[in-house]
Design an enzyme around this catalytic site. Structure first.
Site, short mmCIF file in Angstrom:
data_model
loop_
_atom_site.label_atom_id
_atom_site.label_comp_id
_atom_site.label_asym_id
_atom_site.label_seq_id
_atom_site.Cartn_x
_atom_site.Cartn_y
_atom_site.Cartn_z
N ASP A 138 0.86 -1.19 0.00
CA ASP A 138 0.00 0.00 0.00
C ASP A 138 0.90 1.24 0.00
O ASP A 138 1.88 1.30 0.75
CB ASP A 138 -0.89 -0.01 1.26
CG ASP A 138 -1.92 1.10 1.22
OD1 ASP A 138 -3.02 0.86 0.70
OD2 ASP A 138 -1.60 2.21 1.70
N ILE A 139 0.59 2.22 -0.86
CA ILE A 139 1.40 3.45 -0.88
C ILE A 139 0.95 4.32 0.30
O ILE A 139 -0.24 4.63 0.44
CB ILE A 139 1.22 4.21 -2.21
CG1 ILE A 139 1.61 3.31 -3.39
CG2 ILE A 139 2.03 5.51 -2.22
CD1 ILE A 139 1.34 3.91 -4.77
N GLU A 164 -4.62 2.27 -4.40
CA GLU A 164 -3.16 2.34 -4.31
C GLU A 164 -2.59 1.05 -3.71
O GLU A 164 -1.49 1.05 -3.18
CB GLU A 164 -2.73 3.57 -3.52
CG GLU A 164 -3.00 3.54 -2.01
CD GLU A 164 -4.41 4.00 -1.63
OE1 GLU A 164 -5.33 3.94 -2.46
OE2 GLU A 164 -4.58 4.43 -0.47
#
Lengths: 300, 212
Positions: free
Chosen positions: A176-177, A219
């Site tokens: 996950d960003i 994301e």
């Protein structure tokens, strides 16, 4: 119009062969696409001109036509092509050679005996191109070009089956960003899209060709690592985390950097199905996010 | 149903005898074509009303959702459809038997539907051999549509049976095949169209006359 004229004008290739596989007929379509005039190929062995056809499946199909008077159908999906011709149109750049469906059938003489066979060659490159595009659209993420979740789900089931049958190990990394919403809110959604593309391209360069990399949603990304122990998966995840952290992003004249959090899990006997493994990796990712972000957490 | 539109018991027996001769010759030729020893046995001919065709096929072919069914239409004086069923437990063995030395390994791994392709190819050869030999004995020539593959599911079977005109009867020619020493077997059923019956009656008569 007589039959020989029709055979030359029709938009398919037609070849006739005798029982020794010597070419006895070669229509204009074959001349144009094969780039060999009829007078130079008639009387020659098919296998001398096209050695790729000198194999058991081609001989088997021709034999059945000679013996039983039946037809044989050589589909592009299985064989690609029988005659390695250049694609007829430059729009077919997806394929280096023309894709063909071929039909083999009997030619009977006046007594009704089969002394020759015909091969009809149909150019299906355009259909194959559309099919390839449709498959790609169904399996790829439109923005990043990597695999989509549907593709990942199918591969995950396959890999789980392989583990169940042959006890092959594999790992799954969920990514996950960090603070991605902030990137969108601060720099705009176009910049956010650039970040997604850059992160995926960096990860793609770092993983192996046999690894399955997919956009899981928003994301979030997933990497499926076949034949990989947990320890090796953790090493890879850590190297990816560092790679992203050190990368300076540029978008619309602005420079900044992002970090990622990762949860990793490996298959083991306590995992009942592929969804379980995703759940484990998701829990590990949650822990990485809640314990400070920019880190790799594993659960097994 | 008018009597001229059905085959009587004698005609069905002649047809069964003709199948015996045809398949004896086909199995020898198939052995050469496929390079595998093959038995074609238990030929039987009967008439079944189209309304009962689905149940008949399901039961006599032992169809399940996991069976693979190859279907091929044939055209001419003698016309109809043939279906060949591979039991699920032997499909992988047939595929490996026929494809092990034939197709490049990379293709086997990358082309989706490769397994179906191998089953279609072997189905096409077996069906072509049986129909080709029967046609030869009946002194006629048939052409074929490309074969298609389906499962033994109820919906796939409905799609197949819808092609036959109701309330007519279909002539069923069925047989079993097995590959020697490989413990592989399957079933073939040739379902002749109702509009072939008058031609078939005449041809069977001519066939018998040629032996008299």
């Amino acid at each position: 119009m007589n039959i020989p004229q029709l055979i030359d004008m029709i938009d398919v290739g037609i070849i006739t062969l005798d029982s020794e596989f010597v070419i006895t007929g070669w229509n204009r379509w074959m001349e144009n696409n094969g780039k060999i005039p009829e007078e130079k190929i008639v009387g020659k062995s098919l296998f001398q001109e096209y050695p790729n056809l000198d194999n058991s499946w081609f001989r088997r199909n021709c034999s059945s036509v000679f013996r039983f008077g039946s037809f044989a159908f050589l589909a592009q999906k299985i064989h690609g092509n029988c005659f390695p011709f250049e694609p007829a149109s430059s729009f077919h750049s997806d394929f280096e050679v023309m894709q063909q469906d071929c039909t083999i059938g009997p030619v009977r003489n006046e007594k009704g005996d089969i002394d020759q066979i015909f091969i009809v060659v149909k150019d299906v490159t355009q259909i194959a191109v559309y099919e390839k595009k449709l498959i790609s659209m169904a399996e790829k993420d439109g923005l990043t070009g990597i695999n989509n979740r549907k593709y990942l789900d199918s591969k995950l089931i396959e890999e789980f089956e392989r583990h169940r049958r042959y006890n092959h190990n594999f790992c799954l990394i969920m990514i996950d960003i960090d603070f991605f919403k902030k990137v969108n809110d601060t720099w705009g959604h176009l910049c956010g899209d650039e970040v997604l593309k850059k992160v995926t391209s960096l990860i793609q360069e770092r993983i192996r060709t046999q690894d399955i990399f997919a956009r899981y949603g928003g994301e979030e990304f997933v990497i499926l690592l076949p034949e990989t122990e947990l320890e090796d998966g953790i090493k890879l995840a850590e190297s990816i985390r560092k790679l992203i952290e050190l990368e300076v992003m540029n978008s619309n004249g602005k420079t900044f950097s992002v970090t990622i959090s990762m949860g990793i899990s490996a298959i083991h006997d306590g995992i009942a199905d592929s969804k379980d493994l995703l759940d484990y990796a998701d829990k590990a990712l949650y822990e990485a996010k809640t314990s400070g972000r920019n880190k790799v957490v594993s659960i097994n | 149903m008018k009597s001229e539109n059905i085959l009587n018991v004698t005609e069905l027996l002649i047809l069964q005898e003709l199948m015996n001769i045809a398949f004896g010759s086909a199995s020898a030729d198939l052995e050469e074509v496929l390079d595998i020893s093959i038995d074609l046995k238990v030929p039987a001919a009967e008439m079944v009303p189209v309304t009962k065709l689905k149940k008949y096929i399901q039961e006599s072919m032992a169809l399940t959702n996991k069976s693979s069914m190859v279907e091929e239409k044939f055209w001419g004086d003698f016309n109809g459809s043939a279906i060949l069923v591979f039991p699920v437990e032997i499909q992988k063995n047939i595929i490996s038997l026929l494809s092990a030395h034939d197709y490049p390994a990379t293709d086997m791994e990358h082309i989706e539907g490769m397994d179906s392709g191998v089953l279609l190819e072997i189905g096409n050869i077996l069906i072509g051999a049986c129909i080709g030999k029967i046609s030869e004995l009946l002194n006629t020539v048939v052409t074929y549509s490309p074969p298609s593959i389906g499962s033994g599911s109820s919906s796939d079977l409905d799609f197949f049976i819808d092609k036959f005109e109701q309330p007519s009867s279909a002539i069923i020619l069925k047989m079993e095949f097995s590959f020697h020493q490989k413990h592989l077997n399957g079933k073939i059923m040739i379902i002749t169209s109702y509009n072939s019956i008058n031609w078939l009656k005449k041809s069977l008569k001519l066939f018998m006359e040629s032996y008299e």
